[in-house]
Design a protein around this motif. Structure first.
Motif, PDB file in Angstrom:
ATOM      1  N   TYR A  75       0.836  -1.200   0.000  1.00  0.00           N
ATOM      2  CA  TYR A  75       0.000   0.000   0.000  1.00  0.00           C
ATOM      3  C   TYR A  75       0.870   1.249   0.000  1.00  0.00           C
ATOM      4  O   TYR A  75       1.950   1.267   0.580  1.00  0.00           O
ATOM      5  CB  TYR A  75      -0.876   0.056   1.272  1.00  0.00           C
ATOM      6  CG  TYR A  75      -1.627  -1.213   1.589  1.00  0.00           C
ATOM      7  CD1 TYR A  75      -0.995  -2.247   2.269  1.00  0.00           C
ATOM      8  CD2 TYR A  75      -2.967  -1.377   1.225  1.00  0.00           C
ATOM      9  CE1 TYR A  75      -1.678  -3.416   2.570  1.00  0.00           C
ATOM     10  CE2 TYR A  75      -3.654  -2.541   1.533  1.00  0.00           C
ATOM     11  CZ  TYR A  75      -2.994  -3.557   2.204  1.00  0.00           C
ATOM     12  OH  TYR A  75      -3.672  -4.716   2.499  1.00  0.00           O
ATOM     13  N   TYR A  87       0.308   5.256   1.215  1.00  0.00           N
ATOM     14  CA  TYR A  87      -0.547   6.216   1.897  1.00  0.00           C
ATOM     15  C   TYR A  87       0.101   7.588   1.832  1.00  0.00           C
ATOM     16  O   TYR A  87       1.336   7.724   1.749  1.00  0.00           O
ATOM     17  CB  TYR A  87      -0.737   5.831   3.372  1.00  0.00           C
ATOM     18  CG  TYR A  87      -1.759   4.759   3.608  1.00  0.00           C
ATOM     19  CD1 TYR A  87      -1.418   3.410   3.466  1.00  0.00           C
ATOM     20  CD2 TYR A  87      -3.074   5.071   3.950  1.00  0.00           C
ATOM     21  CE1 TYR A  87      -2.364   2.418   3.676  1.00  0.00           C
ATOM     22  CE2 TYR A  87      -4.019   4.083   4.165  1.00  0.00           C
ATOM     23  CZ  TYR A  87      -3.649   2.761   4.022  1.00  0.00           C
ATOM     24  OH  TYR A  87      -4.586   1.781   4.226  1.00  0.00           O
ATOM     25  N   LEU A 133      -4.506  10.451   7.088  1.00  0.00           N
ATOM     26  CA  LEU A 133      -3.851   9.491   6.195  1.00  0.00           C
ATOM     27  C   LEU A 133      -4.839   9.028   5.137  1.00  0.00           C
ATOM     28  O   LEU A 133      -5.941   8.585   5.461  1.00  0.00           O
ATOM     29  CB  LEU A 133      -3.395   8.272   6.981  1.00  0.00           C
ATOM     30  CG  LEU A 133      -1.969   8.278   7.495  1.00  0.00           C
ATOM     31  CD1 LEU A 133      -1.784   7.164   8.495  1.00  0.00           C
ATOM     32  CD2 LEU A 133      -0.974   8.120   6.358  1.00  0.00           C
ATOM     33  N   GLN A 140      -5.310   6.508   1.715  1.00  0.00           N
ATOM     34  CA  GLN A 140      -4.722   5.455   0.908  1.00  0.00           C
ATOM     35  C   GLN A 140      -4.692   5.884  -0.558  1.00  0.00           C
ATOM     36  O   GLN A 140      -5.678   6.384  -1.086  1.00  0.00           O
ATOM     37  CB  GLN A 140      -5.516   4.165   1.048  1.00  0.00           C
ATOM     38  CG  GLN A 140      -4.856   2.992   0.360  1.00  0.00           C
ATOM     39  CD  GLN A 140      -5.532   1.683   0.658  1.00  0.00           C
ATOM     40  OE1 GLN A 140      -6.200   1.533   1.674  1.00  0.00           O
ATOM     41  NE2 GLN A 140      -5.374   0.725  -0.220  1.00  0.00           N
ATOM     42  N   LEU A 142       3.766   7.166   3.090  1.00  0.00           N
ATOM     43  CA  LEU A 142       4.032   5.946   3.841  1.00  0.00           C
ATOM     44  C   LEU A 142       3.715   4.727   2.997  1.00  0.00           C
ATOM     45  O   LEU A 142       2.668   4.648   2.362  1.00  0.00           O
ATOM     46  CB  LEU A 142       3.187   5.907   5.112  1.00  0.00           C
ATOM     47  CG  LEU A 142       3.633   6.845   6.231  1.00  0.00           C
ATOM     48  CD1 LEU A 142       2.475   7.196   7.134  1.00  0.00           C
ATOM     49  CD2 LEU A 142       4.749   6.216   7.042  1.00  0.00           C
ATOM     50  N   LEU A 160      -4.337   6.813  16.120  1.00  0.00           N
ATOM     51  CA  LEU A 160      -5.209   6.729  14.948  1.00  0.00           C
ATOM     52  C   LEU A 160      -6.003   5.431  14.972  1.00  0.00           C
ATOM     53  O   LEU A 160      -5.459   4.367  15.256  1.00  0.00           O
ATOM     54  CB  LEU A 160      -4.381   6.788  13.663  1.00  0.00           C
ATOM     55  CG  LEU A 160      -3.576   8.064  13.426  1.00  0.00           C
ATOM     56  CD1 LEU A 160      -2.602   7.860  12.285  1.00  0.00           C
ATOM     57  CD2 LEU A 160      -4.497   9.223  13.122  1.00  0.00           C
ATOM     58  N   ALA A 172      -8.495  -1.520   1.627  1.00  0.00           N
ATOM     59  CA  ALA A 172      -8.654  -0.082   1.795  1.00  0.00           C
ATOM     60  C   ALA A 172      -8.877   0.255   3.259  1.00  0.00           C
ATOM     61  O   ALA A 172     -10.012   0.351   3.716  1.00  0.00           O
ATOM     62  CB  ALA A 172      -9.832   0.420   0.956  1.00  0.00           C
ATOM     63  N   LEU A 173      -7.808   0.450   3.983  1.00  0.00           N
ATOM     64  CA  LEU A 173      -7.896   0.841   5.381  1.00  0.00           C
ATOM     65  C   LEU A 173      -8.151   2.341   5.439  1.00  0.00           C
ATOM     66  O   LEU A 173      -7.389   3.138   4.881  1.00  0.00           O
ATOM     67  CB  LEU A 173      -6.594   0.484   6.083  1.00  0.00           C
ATOM     68  CG  LEU A 173      -6.646   0.147   7.571  1.00  0.00           C
ATOM     69  CD1 LEU A 173      -7.532  -1.050   7.826  1.00  0.00           C
ATOM     70  CD2 LEU A 173      -5.255  -0.101   8.104  1.00  0.00           C
ATOM     71  N   PHE A 224      -8.554   5.727   7.605  1.00  0.00           N
ATOM     72  CA  PHE A 224      -8.078   6.247   8.880  1.00  0.00           C
ATOM     73  C   PHE A 224      -8.973   7.353   9.420  1.00  0.00           C
ATOM     74  O   PHE A 224      -9.581   8.119   8.667  1.00  0.00           O
ATOM     75  CB  PHE A 224      -6.664   6.794   8.719  1.00  0.00           C
ATOM     76  CG  PHE A 224      -5.611   5.720   8.721  1.00  0.00           C
ATOM     77  CD1 PHE A 224      -5.357   4.992   7.574  1.00  0.00           C
ATOM     78  CD2 PHE A 224      -4.901   5.433   9.873  1.00  0.00           C
ATOM     79  CE1 PHE A 224      -4.393   3.988   7.573  1.00  0.00           C
ATOM     80  CE2 PHE A 224      -3.942   4.433   9.889  1.00  0.00           C
ATOM     81  CZ  PHE A 224      -3.693   3.712   8.731  1.00  0.00           C
ATOM     82  N   GLY A 225      -8.995   7.438  10.730  1.00  0.00           N
ATOM     83  CA  GLY A 225      -9.677   8.531  11.397  1.00  0.00           C
ATOM     84  C   GLY A 225      -8.779   9.749  11.481  1.00  0.00           C
ATOM     85  O   GLY A 225      -7.625   9.735  11.038  1.00  0.00           O
TER      86      GLY A 225
END
Lengths: 113, 110
Positions: free
Chosen positions: A34, A36, A44, A46, A90, B86, B97-98, B100-101
């Motif tokens: 991945y 980011y 953050l 993606q 990242l 986070l 697809a993570l 994030f907050g």
């Protein structure tokens, strides 16, 4: 043990110049990979993910592209940088599956002037 | 779209105090992770907890999947706990697809 290495650590580039950021994962075969991006003070986001060599899917369009030329390598690039590309990039990897932890590299801080 | 909201936005603690961080998400999550981001930017995974309660060291995470919320409890805070916490969810199966907050910035003073 698995290690993830990002390069360079930091870059200062001019608007309109090209960019190439790299990420290498050692000790794990066929990881999910991945990219980011985090604007200064931002969330953050993606950008790309890849589950296998030669296959990359885009999540957010930022006039960037990514490639996975080898199983353990993920490259982020653009031919023309914009001011809005500044931020923290990242790279991360995970095992395949829905419950797997994401492991991040140390990041590359990019300043576009 | 999917959103992950964290509260409070920032927290100031005296060393030794406990803290409770909240994460609320707007869609079903097949995966939920808590991360620590150092002031330098690097990210470390703290806990992976899509449901129930998990402990590691001084950290306890409780996720109530049906209510789409998770908490991270820090006990006996230390100055080295300072940084941003986070929460991230994966609304799809497969970890593609993570999301994030916005994070909670914690500052622990001696």
């Amino acid at each position: 043990a698995q290690t993830i290495h990002q390069w360079p650590v930091a870059e200062i580039k001019a608007v309109g110049s090209p960019l190439s950021l790299g990420c290498t994962i050692k000790g794990k075969s066929s990881p999910n990979l991945y990219w980011y991006w985090q604007a200064t003070g931002g969330t953050l986001q993606q950008l790309f993910y890849s589950i296998t060599v030669g296959q990359v899917e885009s999540v957010v369009q930022l006039n960037l592209s990514a490639s996975r030329p080898k199983d353990d390598q993920f490259i982020l690039s653009t031919e023309k940088l914009l001011l809005s590309h500044s931020g923290f990039y990242l790279c991360a990897w995970s095992l395949r599956g829905s419950q797997n932890t994401l492991y991040f590299g140390a990041g590359t801080r990019l300043s576009v002037l | 779209g999917q959103q992950v909201q964290q509260s409070p936005a920032s927290l100031v603690l005296q060393e030794g105090e406990n803290a409770e961080l909240q994460c609320n998400f707007s869609s079903t999550a097949t995966q939920l992770q808590w991360f620590y981001q150092s002031p330098g930017g690097s990210l470390v995974s703290l806990l992976s907890n899509p449901s129930g309660t998990k402990h590691t060291g001084r950290l306890t995470s409780t996720t109530v999947t049906k209510e789409r919320r998770s908490s991270l409890h820090i006990s006996s805070s230390q100055t080295t706990d300072s940084g941003t916490y986070l929460c991230a969810i994966d609304p799809y199966q497969g970890g593609r697809a993570l999301i994030f907050g916005t994070g909670t910035t914690v500052s622990v003073s001696p």
